[in-house]
Design an enzyme around this catalytic site. Structure first.
Site, PDB file in Angstrom:
ATOM      1  N   GLU A 121      91.183 -15.785  40.542  1.00 18.80           N
ATOM      2  CA  GLU A 121      89.751 -16.168  40.162  1.00 18.80           C
ATOM      3  C   GLU A 121      89.823 -16.126  38.788  1.00 18.80           C
ATOM      4  O   GLU A 121      90.350 -14.989  38.093  1.00 18.80           O
ATOM      5  CB  GLU A 121      88.735 -14.953  40.860  1.00 18.80           C
ATOM      6  CG  GLU A 121      87.361 -15.466  40.520  1.00 18.80           C
ATOM      7  CD  GLU A 121      86.405 -14.740  41.285  1.00 18.80           C
ATOM      8  OE1 GLU A 121      85.249 -14.993  41.216  1.00 18.80           O
ATOM      9  OE2 GLU A 121      86.821 -13.612  41.983  1.00 18.80           O
ATOM     10  N   GLU A 298      83.493  -4.615  45.996  1.00 15.35           N
ATOM     11  CA  GLU A 298      84.698  -5.655  46.585  1.00 15.35           C
ATOM     12  C   GLU A 298      84.584  -5.594  48.128  1.00 15.35           C
ATOM     13  O   GLU A 298      84.957  -6.667  48.769  1.00 15.35           O
ATOM     14  CB  GLU A 298      86.112  -5.260  46.100  1.00 15.35           C
ATOM     15  CG  GLU A 298      85.945  -4.924  44.516  1.00 15.35           C
ATOM     16  CD  GLU A 298      85.626  -6.437  43.695  1.00 15.35           C
ATOM     17  OE1 GLU A 298      85.569  -7.356  44.245  1.00 15.35           O
ATOM     18  OE2 GLU A 298      85.013  -6.034  42.577  1.00 15.35           O
ATOM     19  N   HIS A 301      82.143  -8.035  49.352  1.00 15.83           N
ATOM     20  CA  HIS A 301      82.286  -9.622  49.153  1.00 15.83           C
ATOM     21  C   HIS A 301      82.997 -10.016  50.358  1.00 15.83           C
ATOM     22  O   HIS A 301      83.002 -11.216  50.707  1.00 15.83           O
ATOM     23  CB  HIS A 301      83.487  -9.646  48.199  1.00 15.83           C
ATOM     24  CG  HIS A 301      82.691  -9.910  46.518  1.00 15.83           C
ATOM     25  ND1 HIS A 301      81.698 -10.998  46.714  1.00 15.83           N
ATOM     26  CD2 HIS A 301      83.050  -9.370  45.333  1.00 15.83           C
ATOM     27  CE1 HIS A 301      81.437 -11.113  45.307  1.00 15.83           C
ATOM     28  NE2 HIS A 301      82.026  -9.903  44.606  1.00 15.83           N
TER      29      HIS A 301
END
Length: 868
Positions: A121, A298, A301
């Site tokens: 990313e 995280e 997500h």
């Protein structure tokens, strides 16, 4: 050739998509070969050329439907394949070669210590092989990794492990399959030799999920808190949001070289080791809470980012703003909601408001960009979370959760937009969010100016509210926003909360500010009230209400909203600083006001919540004070802040000594009560360091400490107060911890923020320290970043030496890691808020960067915006 900007308005759906990708990776640090097999579908009839993104590797071969194919055009950024004579579905096989050991950008496939890992990313996958590297191309991935078994006993990738085996030449292979469609930025690979912590989690539907945390050899005793945090995150997401994990395994790997905090790759999260490793001797209370927060972020997500991803990178706040809001709520539910809110607001005011006032101002959904990595800003993340929080405030928990369910139901497995999210909230709640949508497209920090009037005879109280958003570098014209303003009225003499009534009807504590000017009227107000405005910081705005010192003390004493009480004392701090800065600039003597002393005395004599008291007693940082001014005087702010510190310490030494001893803890534990006590005790120590008993007390505190929280508190107190014992303690700490990079980051940051006149020489010398590594982003941020962003007095030295030092470092990092350089440049680009001499010197440094032959896009975009 100058890099070109991309615009949100130019978004076009891809002409082709990739439905399946099979990766065969022959892995070695010095030479890795990647064979990718892509199943491609034409989506637009008549599309003749497929353009794939890719750079920074050797292109070795291409096959189309199994046959060598050469009808291609290649440049530095892409490979374009003529497929005009090919059916709508076809297969490409591409072979590339790369060198992970030489990849210092830490994007794509690179070496971290002895391990190899990825960071894809935003656009890192294109540094591994050619791909339609955009978030709206979702494919199923199958990954086979082959490597030397002795060197890389663990070979990890996304999804579930489906096969593995040994080869006769000492190598082995593992094959992974991810059953969920995902964009290329969520691909992950890790190969290395690790210590492994295993556990499991039973989901609400009864499925058993294997949990694995991989850490460098010797660090297993520092992984258990991360595992506990993961399990708490999984349980909370089921209970609060009804979201359950979907794979058979969830893996976390901690690596030392990482540009970000962590990465949510599907099923295989790669983390900066800073946000995994903790034990009492090496990690502070703040570290423990940060680890839990990032682990949660995280994990969350998985649904808000992975199962539903972004259509394009302009929609980044769709996943990041929403997931930051979710991790903030997680921490608030588990620990202290007021403390979490206060910490988040401090960050927003000091950093995000400053970004809004800089040439890099942008909305949470930006309109244009040159380098995608520059999208990862406090505006997109923290202000993005504030926009979600305002939606939650306007809708309430029940309707917000209904909106979440609708959003997930409609977009699961898709690449969505911010509008998809707002639309789901609007339809689920029945609330018109047309005007609210402007928060997504308008940059800048709105200003709310409030005045009041009280009609005692008729018992009517009025609040007059004006909203105004100043022009920003990217937008001159601004529209009125929908701003939720949380209010309470407190009797000036009685201290009682006054009910909010209009025409005999109770009204909501959330006022909807939608116009440029509005008046809100309250009836049956039987005494003059003090308004508690912006409770819980209900909107990311600057508030201007002309509170008297008496009114602020009334709020501090009587408000039932902890944020309001904290904000009242912050305003008193701010007023004291502003008045004294004016005196300093006019050559007058500084003064410690009686009313300010009264407020602090009241606070110190009525401690019921140690953590809240610690936050209230914490003097704002110089960078926080700076945000009170359009034109910043860094030297003056530092002098006045030090005067306030010393004055408070002298006035309340007895109180601080008493609180210091009362809040002593036993053996170290990570629990809310002890964290609160340590916080208050260490704030007291930071003040006592400026008194005659400071030397003895700080030294004893350091050597008695059984945990890093207390050790670092003593070290910080000695450093900031320039005590005689400082160098002895710093040397003792360095000798004990020089082999532990994460612990030494704390030491480097302290050295970089010393108040000494020669601090820049100290920092320059530490670039050669045995524990420093310029290629490690954590080391760079702790030393160079701390000096530039957290030591404004030294960085903004009138001779420009701080600016020259930072530019020298940026020139080095431009070659090796431009993403880190782009983060470090921030203090330089706010030049318009300083005097002409400093502006000239900063501009000179920026022009040095602009004149580089090979200026990276990350830096080019920021330098260009400032110099324009």
């Amino acid at each position: 050739m100058q890099p070109k900007a991309k615009f949100r308005k130019d978004y076009r759906a891809p002409e082709f998509t990739i439905t399946d990708i099979s990766l065969d990776i022959q892995l070695d640090a010095d030479r890795t070969f990647v064979t990718s097999t892509l199943k491609v579908e034409r989506k637009v009839e008549g599309a003749t050329h497929l353009r794939l993104d890719g750079h920074s590797f050797d292109f070795l071969s291409l096959k189309l439907n199994g046959e060598p194919y050469s009808n291609v055009e290649k440049d530095n950024e892409s490979l374009t394949i003529d497929v005009s004579a090919v059916a709508d579905q076809f297969e490409l096989q591409i072979e590339t070669g790369l060198n992970p050991a030489q990849n210092t950008s830490l994007q794509g496939l690179y070496q971290s210590g002895d391990a190899i890992c990825t960071q894809c990313e935003a656009e890192g996958f294109r540094q591994i092989t050619y791909m339609l590297d955009r978030p709206d191309v979702l494919a199923k991935y199958r990954t086979k990794i082959t490597a030397n078994k002795a060197k890389y006993p663990f070979l990890l990738s996304n999804g579930n492990r489906i096969a593995q085996g040994d080869l006769t030449d000492g190598r082995h292979w593992v094959e992974w399959e991810d059953p969920f469609f995902k964009p290329s930025y969520l691909f992950a690979l890790v190969a290395g030799d690790f210590d492994l912590l295993t556990d499991y989690f039973i989901t609400k539907s009864g499925r058993k999920v294997a949990l694995e945390i991989y850490v460098d050899r010797g660090n297993l005793d520092r992984a258990s808190w991360a595992m506990e945090s993961l399990k708490r995150s999984m349980k909370w997401d089921e209970e609060r949001f009804g979201l359950e994990y979907d794979l058979d395994i969830y893996m976390i790997v901690a690596v030392d070289f990482f540009n970000m905090g962590a990465m949510e790759n599907k099923g295989l999260n790669i983390f900066n080791s800073k946000f995994v490793l903790a034990k009492p001797e090496t990690a502070t209370d703040t570290d423990y809470l940060d680890i839990e927060s990032v682990i949660a972020h995280e994990y969350f997500h998985n649904w808000t980012g992975n199962r539903i991803t972004c259509r394009d990178w302009f929609q980044l706040s769709l996943k990041e703003g929403l997931t930051v809001f979710r991790d903030q709520e997680f921490t608030s539910d588990l620990w202290s909601r007021p403390a979490k809110r206060i910490e988040d607001v401090r960050l927003l005011r000091a950093v995000q408001f400053a970004e809004d006032a800089s040439p890099m101002a942008h909305p949470i959904r930006p309109e244009k960009v040159i380098e995608m990595n520059n999208f990862y800003t406090v505006t997109v993340y923290e202000k993005g979370a504030e926009v979600i929080r305002m939606l939650h405030t306007l809708l309430g928990e029940e309707k917000f959760q209904q909106g979440m369910q609708l959003y997930i139901q409609e977009n699961d497995g898709k690449a969505a937009t911010c509008e998809d999210f707002v639309s789901a909230m609007e339809r689920a709640s029945g609330i018109d969010l047309t005007q609210f949508r402007r928060w997504y497209s308008q940059s800048g920090t709105p200003e709310l100016t409030v005045s009041d009037e009280y009609d005692a005879a008729r018992q009517i109280y009025r609040l007059h509210v004006t909203q105004h958003t100043p022009s920003t570098a990217d937008q001159l014209e601004k529209l009125n926003l929908h701003i939720p303003l949380k209010v309470a009225l407190i009797g000036e003499t009685s201290g009682q909360k006054i009910p909010l009534i209009y025409q005999n009807e109770s009204i909501n504590e959330i006022l909807n500010v939608t116009q440029e000017q509005q008046t809100f009227e309250f009836h049956h107000v039987n005494e003059r009230p003090v308004p508690a405005l912006l409770g819980d910081f209900s909107a990311p705005v600057r508030l201007d209400f002309d509170y008297s010192a008496e009114q602020l003390i009334a709020l501090l004493k009587f408000a039932d909203n902890d944020f309001i009480r904290w904000d009242a004392i912050q305003t008193l701090f701010n007023n004291e600083l502003k008045e004294n800065l004016a005196r300093l600039q006019q050559g007058e003597l500084l003064q410690f006001s009686e009313k300010f002393a009264d407020a602090l005395a009241m606070l110190l004599n009525n401690v019921t919540d140690p953590q809240l008291t610690a936050l209230m007693l914490t003097l704002p940082k110089e960078t926080e004070f700076a945000e009170l001014f359009k034109n910043i005087d860094p030297i003056g702010i530092a002098k006045v802040r030090e005067y306030l510190l010393e004055s408070i310490a002298a006035h309340f030494e007895t109180n601080f000594v008493q609180l210091y001893h009362i809040n002593e803890c036993g053996a170290y534990q990570v629990n809310a009560e002890d964290i609160a006590k340590r916080a208050l005790r260490n704030v007291c120590l930071s003040y006592l360091a400026f008194t005659d008993r400071g030397e003895e007390l700080v030294k004893a505190h350091y050597f008695a400490a059984d945990n890093m929280t207390d050790t670092l508190a003593a070290l910080s107190a000695a450093t900031k107060a320039e005590l005689e014992c400082r160098d002895e303690l710093l040397a003792d700490f360095e000798e004990k911890w020089h082999q532990d990079g994460l612990v030494m980051d704390k030491w480097f940051a302290l050295q970089a923020t010393r108040p000494d006149e020669n601090v820049l020489e100290i920092v320059q010398g530490l670039l050669e320290h045995r524990s420093f590594n310029i290629n490690n982003p954590n080391r760079i941020r702790s030393l160079v970043g701390s000096f530039a962003s957290q030591n404004p007095k030294a960085f903004h030295n009138a001779d420009g030496s701080g600016y020259r030092f930072l530019v020298d470092m940026l020139i080095k990092l431009n070659e090796s890691n431009p993403q880190v350089a782009s983060r470090l440049i921030e203090p330089l680009i706010k030049l318009s808020r300083y005097d002409n001499q400093r502006q000239t010197l900063m501009k000179r440094g920026l022009e040095r960067l602009k004149n580089l032959d090979n200026l990276a896009r990350d830096l080019f975009e920021k330098v260009e915006k400032v110099l324009q």
